[in-house]
Design an enzyme around this catalytic site. Structure first.
Site, PDB file in Angstrom:
ATOM      1  N   GLU A   1       1.604   2.062   2.115  1.00 12.20           N
ATOM      2  CA  GLU A   1       2.217   0.932   2.738  1.00 12.20           C
ATOM      3  C   GLU A   1       3.547   0.699   3.272  1.00 12.20           C
ATOM      4  OE1 GLU A   1       1.148  -1.488   4.494  1.00 12.20           O
ATOM      5  OE2 GLU A   1      -0.007  -2.439   3.397  1.00 12.20           O
TER       6      GLU A   1
ATOM      7  N   CYS B   1      -4.037  -2.289   3.838  1.00 11.70           N
ATOM      8  CA  CYS B   1      -4.307  -1.121   3.477  1.00 11.70           C
ATOM      9  C   CYS B   1      -5.541  -0.160   4.077  1.00 11.70           C
ATOM     10  CB  CYS B   1      -5.238  -1.426   1.769  1.00 11.70           C
ATOM     11  SG  CYS B   1      -5.635   0.483   0.558  1.00 11.70           S
TER      12      CYS B   1
END
Length: 355
Positions: free
Chosen positions: A129, A2
């Site tokens: 992502e 993340c």
């Protein structure tokens, strides 16, 4: 893991969107810690070292506050341990933007805050992502399912027909009743990610700095095609309360809340988000990943396209001739333009197969 998030709500909207339930089951709306509202800046493209809205127990700042009373704080992304001896956090030898749930008790940087109950919830519209295939990287925006088909960045609406018991920290029950409508949030549902925080003071002196790390777990089944890790998501107000209430829920018990959850939605977005300096709605707009990418325009390509779109090619500037009045000669017939060459014909779409 993340490494990039989006949080586009204004400070007062973040407060309305992050209401929670205390131990008695009463809904409450957290207020911002003094001075922190001004430190937070909404963004479509937040990267480590920036400030993000974080929810945590008020007891961490005020010793006589109830443990299950939560406040909002603006914290710097990238945990700096309290014991760090350098004056410059950038001199840390390793990244602390994320930490693995499996190894929290093995590393001092994370073990100390965990055992002290320094648990927090990082709030965001969602996170980005990148799926890596060969040399290509396709970014995705990942978020909670929404009740309305809207993208983040649009303000929430107040729900006039919904009555909820929702109390801000400094309000009386009478004020609570008056603010029922105002605090009913029906806008974008914020993603709630489990994290740890610490408070670091520069050895040379200065203001204490609050920083955090995002805890990650193995990716859920629906996200494994994008990445093998994901943030530890807390799904629902009860999970948020238990993670933050370090007085009632001990550390090892709280860790049981952290597991892959197959509850998130996602869509592909443009590589525009790859550059952390880009900060606009284009970062999270859905795109078709199968569509051929348009090559970036350069100054020369723009000039060429402008030339191709014109009705006739630009003529070369002819040498200036003396006027008839000066020479007394009769004007000569204008020269006929030369026939376009093969390359010019091809550029104009009129070329032949001849070399």
């Amino acid at each position: 893991m993340c490494g990039r998030t989006a949080c586009t709500l204004a400070p007062d909207e973040v407060s309305s969107a992050s209401r929670y339930k205390d131990r008695s089951g009463r809904q409450r709306r957290p207020r911002w810690r003094d001075g922190d509202m001004d430190k937070y800046r909404p963004s479509y493209n937040k990267s480590p070292q920036s400030n993000s809205p974080v929810l945590l127990s008020h007891r961490h700042f005020k010793k006589d506050a109830p443990v299950d009373e939560f406040v909002l704080a603006a914290m710097r992304w990238g945990l700096v341990p309290a014991w760090f001896k350098e004056n410059d956090p950038s001199k840390m030898q390793y990244s602390t933007n994320n930490c693995r749930r499996e190894s929290l008790l093995e590393k001092k940087s994370y073990k100390d805050p965990l055992l002290k109950g320094q648990r927090c919830v990082i709030l965001a519209d969602g996170f980005y992502e990148w799926r890596r295939r060969d040399k290509d990287k396709q970014p995705f925006f990942i978020y909670f399912p929404q009740s309305k088909h809207t993208l983040p960045g649009s303000a929430g609406t107040q729900c006039d027909d919904v009555k909820q018991e929702c109390l801000s920290e400094d309000e009386t029950p009478k004020q609570e009743e008056d603010k029922d409508k105002e605090t009913s949030w029906t806008g974008w549902r914020l993603l709630t990610m489990a994290g740890l925080f610490d408070c670091w003071t520069p050895p040379s002196g200065g203001e204490p700095v609050y920083t955090y790390t995002v805890i990650t777990v193995e990716a859920s089944s629906n996200l494994q095609g994008i990445h093998d890790r994901m943030p530890a998501v807390l799904d629902g107000e009860e999970e948020v309360r238990r993670w933050l209430d370090f007085g009632e829920v001990r550390s090892l018990e709280a860790l049981e809340l952290l597991s892959p959850k197959n509850v998130l939605k996602f869509h592909p977005v443009s590589s525009f988000v790859n550059n952390s300096r880009n900060n606009s709605p284009e970062c999270l707009q859905p795109v078709d990943p199968n569509m051929k990418k348009k090559p970036a325009e350069t100054a020369s390509s723009k000039m060429m396209m402008s030339w191709l779109k014109s009705s006739t090619p630009t003529k070369r500037k002819e040498p200036e001739e003396s006027s008839t009045a000066e020479t007394g000669e009769k004007p000569t017939a204008p020269k006929q333009p030369k026939t376009a060459g093969p390359m010019q014909q091809w550029l104009l779409g009129k070329g032949t197969n001849k070399k």
